[in-house]
Write an enzyme that holds these catalytic residues in place. Structure first.
Site, short mmCIF file in Angstrom:
data_model
loop_
_atom_site.label_atom_id
_atom_site.label_comp_id
_atom_site.label_asym_id
_atom_site.label_seq_id
_atom_site.Cartn_x
_atom_site.Cartn_y
_atom_site.Cartn_z
N ARG A 79 -11.26 -2.21 8.78
CA ARG A 79 -11.50 -0.96 8.05
C ARG A 79 -12.99 -0.64 8.13
NH1 ARG A 79 -7.83 1.34 4.41
NH2 ARG A 79 -5.81 0.31 4.43
N HIS B 254 -6.21 -5.93 10.96
CA HIS B 254 -6.90 -4.71 11.40
C HIS B 254 -8.24 -4.61 10.68
CE1 HIS B 254 -4.60 -3.31 7.80
NE2 HIS B 254 -5.76 -2.73 7.53
N SER C 69 0.84 -1.20 0.00
CA SER C 69 0.00 0.00 0.00
C SER C 69 0.88 1.25 0.00
CB SER C 69 -0.92 0.01 1.22
OG SER C 69 -1.53 1.28 1.37
N VAL C 70 0.81 2.01 -1.08
CA VAL C 70 1.59 3.24 -1.21
C VAL C 70 1.18 4.25 -0.14
CG1 VAL C 70 2.11 5.18 -2.74
CG2 VAL C 70 1.92 2.87 -3.68
N ARG C 71 -0.11 4.38 0.10
CA ARG C 71 -0.62 5.36 1.07
C ARG C 71 -0.21 4.99 2.49
NH1 ARG C 71 -5.50 4.72 -2.45
NH2 ARG C 71 -5.34 6.41 -3.98
N HIS D 53 -8.97 -6.29 5.31
CA HIS D 53 -8.13 -6.66 4.16
C HIS D 53 -7.27 -7.88 4.50
CE1 HIS D 53 -8.25 -2.57 1.82
NE2 HIS D 53 -9.44 -3.01 2.15
N GLY D 54 -7.55 -8.49 5.65
CA GLY D 54 -6.87 -9.73 6.00
C GLY D 54 -5.55 -9.57 6.72
N LYS D 55 -5.23 -8.34 7.15
CA LYS D 55 -3.91 -8.07 7.72
C LYS D 55 -3.95 -7.81 9.23
CE LYS D 55 -2.34 -6.20 3.30
NZ LYS D 55 -1.84 -5.00 2.58
N LYS E 97 -9.70 3.18 10.04
CA LYS E 97 -9.01 1.92 10.31
C LYS E 97 -9.04 1.69 11.82
CE LYS E 97 -5.17 0.51 8.23
NZ LYS E 97 -3.75 0.37 7.81
#
Length: 317
Positions: A227, A225, A107-109, A221-223, A188
């Site tokens: 959203r 945390h 994720s760039v952001r 998103h499976g990580k 998040k």
């Protein structure tokens, strides 16, 4: 989203690799170059400005023909690329791992937010290099640890209890890949510590979400945390999550997709991600987002639904 190969290239030193960030002019040279199809997946030598990313990643950069890519000529690109290299160079990457590392989609952001945290004198990441590098390694999928509150990408804190912290994401203000929709609003939720969470703290979070964020869906998103997103953006998130899951699986970067607590997640999203993990097609999985799914039972029967209208949030309207 972008592959790590869009930010840096590897240089073999003894039995492991050192990572070197790209410079803006090398990328610009690559974007104008005519390259044979057989060489599209190879790092490009600009001759004048050094090594550039493989031409197959041209669409990851903002050009006159593509406004959806990264603003690679900004100072933020240089900061993100340097931070990625700093984190990777703190580990040992061998020849057997290099291909899967460079193909990893990140994720760039998220990475820009870590740069902003690093530059904030009031932030713990400004004071702890160890925690900063740990945060980056988690962000780029090089660590199996989940993103907790201390290692989170950050934002504006809007809720916190003993177990959870909820952040409003600040992508509208970004330089590298800003959200252009002025109506964008997303949150998040990270866990404060990686240990079992009591029922009372989960109940507090669900109450906050139910009354203050009733126009939003809670997804993952499976990580590790949560959203909190507008229902209108759920399908877009589904496309991205599915594409990243399949890409990482194909390239051998498969980390466990964490479905998280079913009592907190929107039931349709839980069905979507469960179907995805079973190997079903995108169309099959997305149909579950639009079906009426009833919870088997109320996980927290003691959670009051008796609220006056002026207590119900108008956020997201």
């Amino acid at each position: 989203m972008a592959e790590l190969a869009c930010f840096c290239y590897p240089h073999l030193e003894n039995d492991s690799y050192k990572f070197i960030p790209f410079n803006n002019l090398a990328i610009k040279c690559m974007l104008t170059a005519k390259v044979d199809k057989k060489d599209q997946d190879k790092f490009y030598n600009s001759i004048i400005y050094g090594i550039a990313p493989p031409p197959q990643f041209k669409k990851r950069y903002n050009t006159n023909d593509n406004s959806r890519g990264m603003n690679y000529e900004t100072s933020m690109f240089n900061k993100v690329a340097a931070l990625i290299c700093e984190a990777l160079n703190s580990t040992k990457v061998t020849q057997s791992d290099i291909a899967s590392v460079l193909s990893r989609v990140v994720s760039v952001r998220h990475l820009e937010n870590l740069v902003l945290r690093r530059e904030n004198h009031q932030d713990v990441l400004f004071h702890s290099k160890e925690l900063l590098l740990k945060s980056v390694l988690i962000a780029i999928g090089h660590s199996k640890e989940i993103e907790t509150t201390a290692t989170a990408e950050g934002g504006e804190i809007v809720f916190q209890n003993t177990a959870f912290t909820m952040w409003r994401l600040t992508y509208l203000e970004h330089k590298l890949m800003p959200i252009l929709d002025p109506n964008f609003i997303e949150y998040k939720i990270t866990v404060n510590e990686g240990k079992p969470i009591s029922e009372s703290h989960i109940k507090e979070l669900i109450a906050e979400l139910r009354w203050q964020y009733n126009k939003f869906a809670v997804i993952t998103h499976g990580k590790g945390h949560y959203r909190v997103v507008k229902y209108s953006s759920v399908a877009n998130h589904a496309d991205r999550v599915y594409a990243t899951y399949k890409s990482n699986n194909k390239n051998g970067n498969m980390l466990e997709f964490n479905l998280l607590d079913q009592r907190i997640i929107w039931q349709n999203w839980y069905a979507f991600t469960s179907s995805m993990k079973q190997g079903n097609t995108l169309d099959t999985c997305k149909k579950l987002l639009f079906q009426k799914i009833k919870r088997e039972s109320n996980p927290f029967k003691g959670l009051s639904t008796d609220r006056k209208m002026d207590e119900v949030s108008q956020i997201g309207i």
